[in-house]
Design a protein around this motif. Structure first.
Motif, mmCIF file in Angstrom:
data_model
loop_
_atom_site.group_PDB
_atom_site.id
_atom_site.type_symbol
_atom_site.label_atom_id
_atom_site.label_comp_id
_atom_site.label_asym_id
_atom_site.label_seq_id
_atom_site.Cartn_x
_atom_site.Cartn_y
_atom_site.Cartn_z
ATOM 1 N N ALA A 167 0.821 -1.210 0.000
ATOM 2 C CA ALA A 167 0.000 0.000 0.000
ATOM 3 C C ALA A 167 0.856 1.261 0.000
ATOM 4 O O ALA A 167 0.567 2.220 -0.721
ATOM 5 C CB ALA A 167 -0.931 -0.007 1.211
ATOM 6 N N SER A 168 1.897 1.285 0.795
ATOM 7 C CA SER A 168 2.739 2.488 0.830
ATOM 8 C C SER A 168 3.436 2.695 -0.507
ATOM 9 O O SER A 168 3.594 3.835 -0.973
ATOM 10 C CB SER A 168 3.771 2.379 1.954
ATOM 11 O OG SER A 168 4.642 1.288 1.746
ATOM 12 N N ALA A 169 3.849 1.586 -1.152
ATOM 13 C CA ALA A 169 4.518 1.704 -2.446
ATOM 14 C C ALA A 169 3.549 2.167 -3.526
ATOM 15 O O ALA A 169 3.883 3.020 -4.364
ATOM 16 C CB ALA A 169 5.132 0.354 -2.830
ATOM 17 N N LYS A 170 2.336 1.629 -3.516
ATOM 18 C CA LYS A 170 1.340 2.031 -4.518
ATOM 19 C C LYS A 170 0.885 3.468 -4.302
ATOM 20 O O LYS A 170 0.632 4.205 -5.262
ATOM 21 C CB LYS A 170 0.135 1.080 -4.475
ATOM 22 C CG LYS A 170 0.331 -0.213 -5.240
ATOM 23 C CD LYS A 170 0.440 0.041 -6.731
ATOM 24 C CE LYS A 170 0.394 -1.234 -7.546
ATOM 25 N NZ LYS A 170 0.564 -0.995 -8.995
ATOM 26 N N ALA A 171 0.763 3.880 -3.053
ATOM 27 C CA ALA A 171 0.407 5.279 -2.771
ATOM 28 C C ALA A 171 1.498 6.211 -3.282
ATOM 29 O O ALA A 171 1.224 7.291 -3.826
ATOM 30 C CB ALA A 171 0.179 5.475 -1.277
ATOM 31 N N GLY A 172 2.750 5.792 -3.114
ATOM 32 C CA GLY A 172 3.857 6.586 -3.635
ATOM 33 C C GLY A 172 3.825 6.691 -5.148
ATOM 34 O O GLY A 172 4.101 7.758 -5.720
ATOM 35 N N LEU A 173 3.481 5.594 -5.812
ATOM 36 C CA LEU A 173 3.389 5.614 -7.273
ATOM 37 C C LEU A 173 2.280 6.563 -7.728
ATOM 38 O O LEU A 173 2.437 7.300 -8.709
ATOM 39 C CB LEU A 173 3.115 4.204 -7.801
ATOM 40 C CG LEU A 173 3.045 4.063 -9.317
ATOM 41 C CD1 LEU A 173 4.414 4.291 -9.959
ATOM 42 C CD2 LEU A 173 2.501 2.680 -9.712
ATOM 43 N N ARG A 174 1.168 6.558 -7.003
ATOM 44 C CA ARG A 174 0.061 7.461 -7.351
ATOM 45 C C ARG A 174 0.495 8.921 -7.226
ATOM 46 O O ARG A 174 0.203 9.747 -8.105
ATOM 47 C CB ARG A 174 -1.133 7.183 -6.436
ATOM 48 C CG ARG A 174 -2.361 8.015 -6.770
ATOM 49 C CD ARG A 174 -3.459 7.765 -5.765
ATOM 50 N NE ARG A 174 -4.683 8.457 -6.147
ATOM 51 C CZ ARG A 174 -5.461 9.118 -5.299
ATOM 52 N NH1 ARG A 174 -5.150 9.185 -4.013
ATOM 53 N NH2 ARG A 174 -6.558 9.723 -5.737
ATOM 54 N N SER A 175 1.193 9.252 -6.153
ATOM 55 C CA SER A 175 1.679 10.627 -5.985
ATOM 56 C C SER A 175 2.673 10.995 -7.075
ATOM 57 O O SER A 175 2.686 12.135 -7.567
ATOM 58 C CB SER A 175 2.323 10.800 -4.605
ATOM 59 O OG SER A 175 1.353 10.746 -3.582
ATOM 60 N N LEU A 176 3.516 10.041 -7.454
ATOM 61 C CA LEU A 176 4.447 10.281 -8.547
ATOM 62 C C LEU A 176 3.696 10.608 -9.831
ATOM 63 O O LEU A 176 4.038 11.566 -10.537
ATOM 64 C CB LEU A 176 5.331 9.046 -8.750
ATOM 65 C CG LEU A 176 6.233 9.069 -9.983
ATOM 66 C CD1 LEU A 176 7.310 10.141 -9.844
ATOM 67 C CD2 LEU A 176 6.872 7.694 -10.203
ATOM 68 N N ALA A 177 2.654 9.827 -10.131
ATOM 69 C CA ALA A 177 1.872 10.063 -11.346
ATOM 70 C C ALA A 177 1.226 11.444 -11.325
ATOM 71 O O ALA A 177 1.179 12.139 -12.349
ATOM 72 C CB ALA A 177 0.811 8.971 -11.506
ATOM 73 N N GLN A 178 0.727 11.853 -10.166
ATOM 74 C CA GLN A 178 0.131 13.187 -10.059
ATOM 75 C C GLN A 178 1.170 14.270 -10.316
ATOM 76 O O GLN A 178 0.898 15.253 -11.027
ATOM 77 C CB GLN A 178 -0.482 13.362 -8.669
ATOM 78 C CG GLN A 178 -1.707 12.503 -8.409
ATOM 79 C CD GLN A 178 -2.187 12.600 -6.963
ATOM 80 O OE1 GLN A 178 -1.480 13.135 -6.099
ATOM 81 N NE2 GLN A 178 -3.361 12.062 -6.697
ATOM 82 N N SER A 179 2.349 14.098 -9.762
ATOM 83 C CA SER A 179 3.410 15.088 -9.955
ATOM 84 C C SER A 179 3.825 15.173 -11.422
ATOM 85 O O SER A 179 4.003 16.271 -11.974
ATOM 86 C CB SER A 179 4.627 14.720 -9.099
ATOM 87 O OG SER A 179 4.304 14.716 -7.729
ATOM 88 N N LEU A 180 3.971 14.016 -12.054
ATOM 89 C CA LEU A 180 4.366 13.991 -13.464
ATOM 90 C C LEU A 180 3.291 14.602 -14.352
ATOM 91 O O LEU A 180 3.599 15.285 -15.340
ATOM 92 C CB LEU A 180 4.651 12.549 -13.898
ATOM 93 C CG LEU A 180 5.841 11.856 -13.223
ATOM 94 C CD1 LEU A 180 5.911 10.397 -13.652
ATOM 95 C CD2 LEU A 180 7.148 12.567 -13.541
ATOM 96 N N ALA A 181 2.028 14.368 -14.017
ATOM 97 C CA ALA A 181 0.939 14.931 -14.822
ATOM 98 C C ALA A 181 0.981 16.457 -14.800
ATOM 99 O O ALA A 181 0.792 17.120 -15.834
ATOM 100 C CB ALA A 181 -0.404 14.428 -14.299
#
Length: 255
Positions: A167-181
């Protein structure tokens, strides 16, 4: 990284459209379904994963139906592997779609979860997503357009035991995607995150939890081909109405 079965595709022509999918395993999995979907739309598909045998099988399957595919094996936690693959892709055409589908599915009660296991989940899922994005963004930006898509999960939105690492890794990936967008959307790169909210009706779940498959009934699990359709529609979206995140779940889920 080596190419799989068959001869090289004639991809040096600038008109060849490439889709690169990292995190491809069994034929009955989401990564393979994504590869088949984009190949069916005329893309030359590059599949990346750790199992050469499985990559070969997916490539052979696509080529048997008249599609174009190549296997470029590598480790998503290795910056050098991903950069080398990106360079190889340039020999085959123009990258238009990059999809990160890898994940470190560590499962253990918190007091039994080692620091090494926790870090391994982060390395594959979050660090891997970052390294993949950096490798893919260079050719996408050079082309002046494209899509960068990430596979999320229920755990992207909420954590529960025994999935603290996942969960912590997937949450981090989601935040990364938001930042990249926010950073690359204005540069004509569509960055989106797909929350796959439920079990996928693929080889992993069918082999590990056949009882769950039976309990869910028809269409009670996410069909990989239907998930892949959603990724295709994301790529097709007009830029005046891009989605940054969508969520997918079976009809019988109570949310």
């Amino acid at each position: 990284m080596t190419e799989a079965v068959g001869s090289k595709q004639t991809g040096t022509e600038s008109g060849t459209r490439l889709a690169w999918i990292a995190g491809v395993g069994a034929s009955a999995g989401l990564g393979a379904a994504l590869a088949r979907r984009f190949a069916s739309e005329g893309f030359s598909v590059a599949v990346t994963g750790r199992s050469r045998e499985r990559l070969d099988a997916v490539v052979a399957e696509i080529r048997a139906t008249g599609g174009h595919a190549l296997a470029l094996s590598g480790d998503v936690t290795s910056e050098s592997d991903l950069n080398a693959i990106a360079r190889q892709l340039a020999e085959h055409g123009t990258l238009e779609v990059a999809i990160f589908n890898a994940a470190g599915a560590t499962r253990a009660p918190t007091l039994e979860l080692s620091a090494e296991q926790f870090e391994a989940a982060w390395r594959v899922t979050t660090l891997g997503g970052f390294l993949f994005a950096r490798a893919a963004l260079q050719p996408l930006l050079a082309a002046g357009r494209g899509s960068l898509l990430f596979t999320g999960a229920t755990a992207s939105l909420r954590g529960r035991p025994p999935f603290a690492a996942f969960a912590s890794a997937k949450a981090g990936l989601r935040s990364l995607a938001q930042s990249l967008a926010r950073e690359f959307g204005p540069r004509n790169i569509h960055v989106a995150h797909v929350v796959v909210d439920g079990g996928i009706d693929g080889e992993r779940l069918r082999s590990s939890s056949p009882q769950r498959v039976a309990e869910r009934g028809p269409d009670g699990l996410l069909n990989p081909d239907h998930i892949a359709d959603a990724y295709w529609h994301l790529h097709q979206q007009g830029r005046s109405a891009w989605s940054q995140e969508i969520d997918l779940r079976p009809f019988n889920e109570s949310f």
